[in-house]
Design a protein around this motif. Structure first.
Motif, PDB file in Angstrom:
ATOM      1  N   MET A   1       0.827  -1.196   0.000  1.00 36.25           N
ATOM      2  CA  MET A   1       0.000   0.000   0.000  1.00 36.25           C
ATOM      3  C   MET A   1       0.872   1.262   0.000  1.00 36.25           C
ATOM      4  SD  MET A   1      -3.047  -0.703  -0.349  1.00 36.25           S
ATOM      5  CE  MET A   1      -3.946  -2.234  -0.470  1.00 36.25           C
TER       6      MET A   1
ATOM      7  N   ALA B   1       3.966   1.506  -1.104  1.00 43.54           N
ATOM      8  CA  ALA B   1       4.596   1.614  -2.421  1.00 43.54           C
ATOM      9  C   ALA B   1       3.591   2.096  -3.454  1.00 43.54           C
ATOM     10  CB  ALA B   1       5.169   0.266  -2.837  1.00 43.54           C
ATOM     11  N   GLY B   2       2.381   1.548  -3.394  1.00 41.21           N
ATOM     12  CA  GLY B   2       1.337   1.946  -4.330  1.00 41.21           C
ATOM     13  C   GLY B   2       1.029   3.423  -4.186  1.00 41.21           C
TER      14      GLY B   2
ATOM     15  N   ILE C   1       3.856   5.434  -5.707  1.00 40.33           N
ATOM     16  CA  ILE C   1       3.882   5.401  -7.173  1.00 40.33           C
ATOM     17  C   ILE C   1       2.719   6.190  -7.756  1.00 40.33           C
ATOM     18  CG2 ILE C   1       3.569   3.880  -9.149  1.00 40.33           C
ATOM     19  CD1 ILE C   1       5.208   1.819  -7.655  1.00 40.33           C
ATOM     20  N   PHE C   2       1.522   5.949  -7.212  1.00 42.96           N
ATOM     21  CA  PHE C   2       0.364   6.602  -7.816  1.00 42.96           C
ATOM     22  C   PHE C   2       0.315   8.086  -7.468  1.00 42.96           C
ATOM     23  CE2 PHE C   2      -0.818   2.154  -8.173  1.00 42.96           C
ATOM     24  CZ  PHE C   2      -1.107   2.137  -9.518  1.00 42.96           C
TER      25      PHE C   2
ATOM     26  N   ALA D   1       2.660   9.537  -9.921  1.00 45.06           N
ATOM     27  CA  ALA D   1       2.001   9.566 -11.230  1.00 45.06           C
ATOM     28  C   ALA D   1       0.995  10.712 -11.276  1.00 45.06           C
ATOM     29  CB  ALA D   1       1.317   8.231 -11.512  1.00 45.06           C
TER      30      ALA D   1
ATOM     31  N   PHE E   1       2.716  14.037 -11.613  1.00 50.26           N
ATOM     32  CA  PHE E   1       3.181  14.220 -12.996  1.00 50.26           C
ATOM     33  C   PHE E   1       2.013  14.561 -13.914  1.00 50.26           C
ATOM     34  CE2 PHE E   1       7.153  11.288 -12.607  1.00 50.26           C
ATOM     35  CZ  PHE E   1       7.760  12.260 -11.832  1.00 50.26           C
ATOM     36  N   MET E   2       0.907  13.839 -13.718  1.00 49.80           N
ATOM     37  CA  MET E   2      -0.224  14.041 -14.630  1.00 49.80           C
ATOM     38  C   MET E   2      -0.756  15.473 -14.520  1.00 49.80           C
ATOM     39  SD  MET E   2      -2.362  10.564 -14.267  1.00 49.80           S
ATOM     40  CE  MET E   2      -1.518   9.014 -14.325  1.00 49.80           C
TER      41      MET E   2
END
Lengths: 135, 350, 553, 207
Positions: free
Chosen positions: B34, B36-37, B40-41, B44, B47-48
């Protein structure tokens, strides 16, 4: 890459002499392995010798009859890769059977002598129940 | 913390130290995943938003990784993965090595029931009784296809191979009743191949097994003399069997343990049955009689209410005979003989 | 010179593969053109996806309540078997490689066709033959073994298991021929200028897939044949009653079927690598790492099959070997995930439908992958093996990510394949429904698995019902999402606006040719001077960044 | 350009290279097809070592040995056939391929006698086994024996067909010194069949 040794280059000269030598070697090796089998080398050594001779023969066929000796890399890579996976598929299941709980192998397998089986089942199991006739 | 995470993840109670250990690893893995997720998200997402296209035809620079980027990408996850493995593998190896002196129970899967046999003869169908706080080794086999013995509360599962033994072991910590599932697909009634793990206080278990062993001895004696003389009870048993057949009982109730429209008759007498109401009763003479007269009153869980009432269709002596017949149906005596392999016949040719 | 050519393909190619040399059905059925074969594969696989999806919906409805809801146990057992067989062998394995791969791979390497066009068409007909035999077996009675065909159940069941085995066996040849064709094409038909380091990442991944198809499929073929022989004659190779070892079957089966997971996931990664670059409008972060990790997955994927056998009686020693090796296969996926996310850094991200599917893909791949690693930590697997946790895990990793990528590919290359644009707004709606529907279908199943509900259960104790209902509710959202996609995509075939050669402003080689592409892919072969994932400004060119809808270089 | 070049290849040489690589990939699938059987052989030989060597000793080793000589020789004649077409001698290739087919037939006939022998002695797989070896080892050996040699014999048949077709086409002059890749591929297939037998022979007959 690796695209430039080709049929045209190899076609230029004859391979007949090479084929003849390889054929003679294969016949000799066949006679050798057959001969060796009659003296019954005991245990794994016999298997190893027979397989080693077979591998030499196979290599000769692949390199010269099948021209891997003078063909581009990808073809060799294909054969070698497939042989790697042959080794994997033969080895790992064998390793499993050799190391698993002995009673998980067939009861009449020769790898788990009765005494090991008895030691595991310290008092012996109840004879599996005779299931009454069922429909 | 343990309890909170366990409930959050819908995990069943932990019945053994092994279950607690496994859950510990489970929580570690889930939390790392969780986190790590999330990282990462979240990255992301940043960035988005930060780099969303603001106008058509924007140009972007070329960005290439440095070697240490890829090293981190490989190294960090691999370190965690190997750490998990280093924790999980010994936990598994432990379950494959029963402590010396563990009590042996022979488990046999068969379409679609479980049979449990103890040293010295006692056995039971679909109920595995074990004592609290003692290691129990299960030697598991199957008579037909592959089954899998699974108790979620123990975090244990082991396939039953036909004609082979596999083993696993556990030490239950709390008395109670827990469900045993078959986890390897085995055909039509795969989902009905349930059994119960009954963890008894040690003294209660000892009493039970002693009682069972006495029963076995009696049954063996009876079997020995059965050929010699007609037992006094045999005529009533014979009558009971005939009545049961004539009245159609056997169309719905098997006598060999096969699951059918109604509960099997074998080992029924004295069995603990869970009713649709959730209540647990013992199938004694009174219950058996009542079930013939008013079947809907106390229905065993998992069965449909399809049985007709036999009120007025059988005379009282006939009812008594059927009850005696049911009482006589016990799993055949299991002899404690020399070591034999598990039985599995070759699959029949069609 | 080539720059000039690249900038001026016509907006809609009048003479394209759809109408050249002819438009009749016969010209399609006898075509040797890889694009037409690809399209036929797409249509066929989509049909089977619909069939498999229908089975899935029936299964979910059945599981709404414990006990019989709309069918009996026998029907249920057959249904989940057929669902597995259809989805795996008829949809997921061929969908992206044989469908999109066939269409795109030759264009992406600058070839006129695949190396062996006749074999390619043969592969399609073998696929149809296998599908017909398998479907025939299903209509004729169906098998109830599960798609895994575990012995000795599969050798003793009285259901029609042999035609299904035979169908799967034949389908394997189709898979082998496609893989063989792709490898040879990549090796021998690359256009001048396309070196190995300028190959599109799609090609790298498909190449990795092909390697697996070639090396693993024959083993499955032999294994299925052995099961069929066993079923028919009882020779006893896997029959414990004749000294056979049923666990050996599982070794053989998973030697194929574990790498087969990568046959499904690698092509999905192939698609995503293209999509993330095109919609971030940026070069891929770490080209070599992403490219080589595809080969890494293809190779290491062969050494991990035993993690399906932790509870099966396999030795603890082997469990250790397979457990450790399984950890390494996760690394290659991790590399890819990190590099895709990093690709967005300093990009110019456009939130079109394919990009939404990329986000969904990332989610399913991450959580599917991590639960996969968790399953390989041996002791946890003992609890989860054969429960709904495994079901949820593999639906996340191989179905979730594959379907996300399949839909991303469908939308991304739809203008290239048909020459027309789909409706972007409906596209976003469909993507949202599909992604959320998928999450809501399978998230409850992870919890069901934790709770201990075994898979392939027709009936279940009542305490599992709430989560099952939640899962079925999610499945219906998923179903509606697919229906919406089907409708707008069909509508766009006739009413969609003409797309132009490069509607996304992508640098991929396939966008250098008109949409739809001409018969031999390129009217004039470009020089392929830029890499397929290079978006930065070249020094000396005045306007290096192509905007959407144009393709100036 | 040579008429045999397909439209999507730049040259005959490139096309030949592609066809060889394709053939090698196909041969790799053949190798793995047999591998499943070899792996099963390995496992059961480990489990039933004694029974397997006993059963192996009961085989007609001389037939297997002679067959090995026959097959190796046929491989040699096929290789010589390729050498002939490279030199442009079509008829000679046709004849040599014909000779190889004859050797293949010899192999099959001997195999047939061997099978007949096993049928007569009830040395058959699974439930049909009536041989002297107690336990499961004997029937398992013969299950694998028939599977491996049967699959191999099937490949010999296909190989003979391929040699026949390609040999006839060579005789008719369809190939020449420049364009001879199909001859080479047919040869590759036949050599693989030989290669597999080279391993089958010691595994089944000798150890």
């Amino acid at each position: 890459m690796s695209d430039h040794t080709s049929a045209a280059a190899t076609a230029a000269h004859s391979h007949a002499g090479r084929y003849l030598v390889v054929w003679a070697a294969l016949m000799a090796l066949t006679a050798l392995t057959w001969g060796l089998s009659t003296i019954h080398i005991p245990g794994l050594a016999g298997v190893a010798v027979a397989l080693a001779i077979a591998m030499v023969k196979g290599t000769l066929v692949a390199l010269f009859f099948m021209h891997l000796w003078d063909q581009p890399g990808p073809n060799r890579l294909v054969l070698v890769t497939s042989l790697v996976f042959v080794a994997v598929l033969v080895t790992l299941p064998l390793l499993d059977n050799a190391t698993r709980f002995p009673l998980a192998n067939p009861p009449d397998a020769e790898t788990a002598p009765q005494r090991i089986r008895d030691a595991i089942l310290n008092e012996g199991p109840p004879a599996p129940a005779h299931a009454p006739a069922h429909p | 913390m343990n309890e909170f995470l366990r409930k959050l993840l819908f995990l069943p109670p932990q019945l053994s130290q092994h279950a607690r250990d496994v859950d510990g690893l489970h929580f570690f893995v889930i939390i790392t995943t969780m986190v790590a997720g999330l990282l990462i998200f979240a990255t992301a997402l940043v960035f988005m938003i930060r780099y969303r296209r603001r106008q058509e035809g924007e140009s972007t620079p070329e960005v290439q990784p440095k070697h240490w980027h890829e090293a981190v990408f490989v190294g960090v996850p691999l370190a965690f993965f190997l750490l998990w493995f280093a924790i999980g593998y010994p936990q598994y190896v432990e379950t494959t090595q029963p402590p010396p002196g563990a009590m042996d129970v022979f488990v046999q899967g068969k379409k679609w029931m479980w049979k449990f046999a103890y040293q010295g003869g006692p056995s039971s169908l679909d109920v595995l009784r074990v004592p609290v706080g003692r290691p129990v080794r299960l030697l598991i086999t199957s008579r037909d296809v592959i089954h899998s013995f699974y108790v979620p509360e123990l975090r244990l599962k082991q396939d039953a191979l036909p004609g082979r033994y596999t083993q696993t072991w556990f030490q239950a910590e709390q008395p109670g009743r827990y469900q045993v599932f078959c986890a390897e697909y085995c055909g039509l009634s795969h989902s009905g191949m349930l059994a119960e793990l009954v963890v008894l206080p040690a003294a209660e278990f000892d009493a039970w097994i002693a009682d069972q062993r006495r029963g076995e001895a009696r049954a063996q004696d009876a079997a020995l003399s059965a050929g010699e003389q007609a037992l006094p009870g045999s005529s009533i048993l014979e009558q009971g069997r005939r009545v049961a057949a004539d009245q159609g009982c056997l169309k719905c109730h098997s006598v060999d343990g096969t699951r059918h429209i109604g509960p099997t008759f074998i080992d029924l007498y004295g069995r603990q049955e869970k009713l649709t109401t959730g209540e647990v009763i013992t199938a004694d003479e009174a219950y058996l009689t009542r079930s013939m007269m008013d079947p809907a009153a106390q229905l065993v869980a998992g069965y449909q209410n399809v049985m007709p009432s036999f009120q007025g269709r059988m005379t009282p002596p006939e009812v008594a005979a059927v009850v005696e017949y049911i009482k006589s149906l016990k799993t055949p005596a299991v002899a404690a003989g020399p070591s034999e392999g598990p039985v599995y016949e070759p699959t029949p040719r069609k | 010179m080539s720059q000039h050519l690249e900038s001026s393909p016509p907006v809609y190619a009048e003479r394209n593969y759809l109408n050249t040399p002819a438009t009749g059905l016969k010209s399609w059925l006898t075509t040797l053109d890889h694009k037409r074969i690809g399209v036929m594969f797409l249509i066929a696989t989509l049909f089977f996806f619909a069939v498999g999806g229908l089975f899935a919906m029936l299964i979910r409805i059945e599981l709404l309540t414990p006990g019989p809801t709309i069918m009996d146990a026998m029907t249920y057992n057959r249904l989940f078997t057929l669902h597995g067989v259809v989805m795996i062998f008829l949809f997921m394995i061929p969908a992206i490689p044989s469908g999109f791969g066939n269409f795109l791979l030759p264009i992406m390497v600058g070839a006129k066709d695949v190396a062996f066009p006749r074999l390619n068409l043969l592969s399609f007909y073998i696929y149809l033959l296998g599908a017909v035999i398998a479907l025939g077996g299903m209509i004729y009675g169906g098998a109830d073994t599960g798609w895994t065909f575990y012995t000795p159940y599969s050798t003793t069941t009285t259901t029609k298991v042999v035609p299904i085995l035979l169908g799967a066996f034949i389908l394997g040849f189709s898979s082998i021929l496609t893989g063989l064709n792709f490898i040879v094409t990549v090796h021998t038909l690359r256009a001048p200028g396309i070196t190995w380091n300028k190959l599109p990442l799609f090609v790298w991944s498909i190449y990795g897939t092909s390697v697996i198809q070639i090396l693993a499929t024959p083993v499955l073929g032999m294994t299925l044949l052995l099961v069929a022989i066993e079923h028919a004659f009882g020779w006893g190779i896997f029959d414990p009653g004749r000294g056979g070892d049923p666990v050996l079957f599982q070794h053989f089966f998973w030697f194929y079927s574990h790498p087969a997971v990568y046959i499904m996931v690698l092509p999905a990664m192939a698609v995503i690598s293209e999509v993330v670059c095109a919609f971030s409008h940026k070069n891929i972060f770490g080209y070599k790492a992403v490219a080589y990790s595809s080969l890494g997955i293809a190779f290491v994927g062969f050494f991990t099959w035993g993690h399906h056998l932790f509870t099966s009686g396999q030795s603890a020693f082997n469990a250790g070997i397979f457990g450790v090796l399984s950890m390494f296969v996760g690394i290659f996926t991790a590399i890819k995930i990190f590099n895709w996310v990093a690709t967005m850094y300093r990009g110019s991200i456009s939130f079109k439908t394919p990009f939404l599917y990329f986000i969904g893909f990332l989610f399913f791949l991450f959580f599917g992958g991590m639960t996969g690693i968790a399953l390989a930590t041996v002791s946890l697997d003992i609890h989860w093996q054969d429960t709904y946790f495994v079901v949820a895990h593999f639906h996340f990793i191989m179905v979730g990510s594959t379907i996300m990528a399949f839909l991303a590919a469908l939308h991304y290359w739809w203008p290239k394949i048909t020459g027309r644009m789909y409706n972007e707004r409906w596209g976003l709606v469909g993507a949202t429904l599909v992604v959320s529907g998928f999450v809501f279908t399978f998230l409850p199943q992870f919890l069901l698995g934790n709770e201990g509900m075994p898979r392939r259960y027709f009936n279940y104790p009542e305490r599992f019902q709430a989560l099952n209902v939640a899962s079925t509710a999610g499945a219906s959202v998923l179903g509606i999402g697919f229906l919406i996609i089907l409708i707008y995509i069909l509508v766009s075939l006739k009413y969609g606006p003409v797309a132009g050669p490069n509607p996304w402003g992508s640098r991929g080689y396939e966008w250098l040719t008109p949409s739809p592409p001409p018969l031999e892919n390129f009217d004039v072969l470009p020089a392929f001077e830029r890499g397929p994932h290079e978006y930065h400004e070249l020094p000396g060119s005045e306007s290096a960044a192509p905007g959407a809808g144009t393709s100036h270089a | 350009m040579h008429s045999a070049v397909a439209h999507h290849f730049e040259s005959l040489e490139k096309q030949g290279q592609a066809q060889r690589l394709g053939m090698w990939l196909f041969l790799a699938t053949e190798v793995l097809l047999f591998t499943a059987l070899f792996a099963a052989y390995g496992v059961y030989r480990y489990l039933y070592t004694g029974a397997f060597s006993q059963a192996s000793r009961g085989l007609e080793t001389w037939m297997g040995g002679v067959n090995t000589f026959v097959l190796v020789t046929s491989s040699f004649t096929v290789a010589m056939g390729l050498d002939a077409i490279v030199k442009g001698k079509n008829k000679r290739t046709g004849l040599l391929f014909g000779l190889s087919i004859l050797l293949g037939c010899t192999f099959m006939v001997l195999k047939g006698f061997e099978y007949r022998h096993h049928f007569l002695h009830a040395e058959l797989p699974g439930p049909f086994y009536g041989g002297p070896i107690a336990g499961s080892g004997g029937s398992m050996f013969f299950a694998l024996y028939f599977l491996i040699t049967g699959l191999h014999a099937f490949h010999v048949l296909i190989g003979m067909t391929v040699l026949g077709v390609i040999g006839a086409r060579t005789w008719l002059g369809k190939y020449d010194a420049e364009h001879h890749v199909p001859v080479e591929l047919a040869g590759l297939y036949w050599h693989l069949v030989d290669l597999i037998w080279i391993f089958v022979f010691p595994l089944l007959y000798l150890i």
